[in-house]
Scaffold this motif. Sequence first.
Motif, short mmCIF file in Angstrom:
data_model
loop_
_atom_site.label_atom_id
_atom_site.label_comp_id
_atom_site.label_asym_id
_atom_site.label_seq_id
_atom_site.Cartn_x
_atom_site.Cartn_y
_atom_site.Cartn_z
N VAL A 67 26.56 -37.76 5.60
CA VAL A 67 26.95 -37.64 7.02
C VAL A 67 26.96 -39.12 7.77
O VAL A 67 26.36 -40.08 7.43
CB VAL A 67 25.68 -36.78 7.71
N THR A 68 28.10 -39.00 8.65
CA THR A 68 28.27 -40.25 9.32
C THR A 68 28.63 -39.86 10.76
O THR A 68 29.16 -38.79 10.96
CB THR A 68 29.24 -41.01 8.86
N VAL A 94 29.26 -36.03 11.51
CA VAL A 94 28.13 -35.13 11.88
C VAL A 94 28.39 -34.21 12.79
O VAL A 94 27.99 -33.09 12.40
CB VAL A 94 27.03 -36.23 12.55
N GLU A 95 29.33 -33.88 13.45
CA GLU A 95 29.66 -33.04 14.50
C GLU A 95 30.01 -31.69 13.79
O GLU A 95 29.90 -30.54 14.19
CB GLU A 95 30.73 -33.20 15.49
N ALA A 112 23.10 -36.38 2.44
CA ALA A 112 22.62 -37.84 2.64
C ALA A 112 22.65 -38.09 4.06
O ALA A 112 23.81 -37.82 4.55
CB ALA A 112 23.46 -39.07 1.63
N PHE A 113 21.78 -38.97 4.62
CA PHE A 113 21.64 -39.39 5.80
C PHE A 113 21.13 -40.76 5.76
O PHE A 113 20.49 -41.27 5.16
CB PHE A 113 20.76 -38.50 6.79
N ASP A 138 17.33 -35.81 14.24
CA ASP A 138 16.53 -34.70 13.73
C ASP A 138 17.16 -34.12 12.48
O ASP A 138 16.77 -33.20 12.16
CB ASP A 138 16.30 -34.02 14.74
N GLY A 139 18.55 -34.52 12.29
CA GLY A 139 19.40 -33.91 11.17
C GLY A 139 18.41 -33.60 9.83
O GLY A 139 18.31 -32.49 9.40
N PRO A 140 17.76 -34.61 9.26
CA PRO A 140 17.07 -34.61 8.07
C PRO A 140 15.87 -33.49 8.08
O PRO A 140 15.86 -32.87 7.14
CB PRO A 140 16.68 -35.84 7.65
N ALA A 141 15.12 -33.48 9.44
CA ALA A 141 14.04 -32.89 9.42
C ALA A 141 14.47 -31.23 9.54
O ALA A 141 13.72 -30.51 9.10
CB ALA A 141 13.14 -33.42 10.51
N ARG A 142 15.57 -31.19 10.45
CA ARG A 142 16.01 -29.89 10.75
C ARG A 142 16.40 -29.22 9.38
O ARG A 142 16.28 -27.93 9.23
CB ARG A 142 16.91 -29.67 11.89
#
Length: 214
Positions: A67-68, A94-95, A112-113, A138-142
């Motif tokens: 993701v970028t 990312v969107e 990957a983030f 918050d992407g990885p945790a979510r």
Amino acid sequence: ALYIAEMLHVQGWDTRTVLERIEIEGEEHFEEAEALGKGVIFVSAHMGSAEVVAAVAVLRGYKITAVTERLRPDFVMDWAIACRAAMGIRLLPVERAGISLLRSLRRKEMVAFVIDAGIERGSGVPTTFFGRETVFPDGPARLARLSGAPIVFAVAARLPGGRFRAHIEPPMCFDGSRSPEGDARCLTQLASAFERYVRRYPGQWYAFREMWPD
């Protein structure tokens, strides 16, 4: 400039080159994460060489979706997508990444983030970093909460003589928490791991955004 040059250079590395130039600490943690059968959420940072640590994962046979933030102008985004594709990595802005990432994890692939990426309005989680409050994506945790997949944090530090040392942390954030509070705990774990490596290699972190805005 070094970051861009490395992105181009690492594309040509084969398994032998990786083994010769990279020391890997904690490679067994990839295996521990794989054994959970949920795919792997790989998190790194703009530190040392993100390209090298990605190469370690690629050469382990992972199919990776990364993701970028959307890069401007468009030709820069197109160039970054092409560079990642040459390494065997699918790069998504990312969107529009959410559903694709969940599908990748269901196929037991890797997503990957980077933890110190920019923050979209309203999308971050407050956490403490070097004793001060900041916000991390918050992407990885979510995604860990929605998928049950573990997070593996890793960085690759530069060493003298064109060598690198990859540090791979044990799997984290797969305790089945289904609450926003669980996201916050997960980001605290990630921030703590990241902070340890910044302290160890302070000259190798490239902060591309303001980490502690007033």
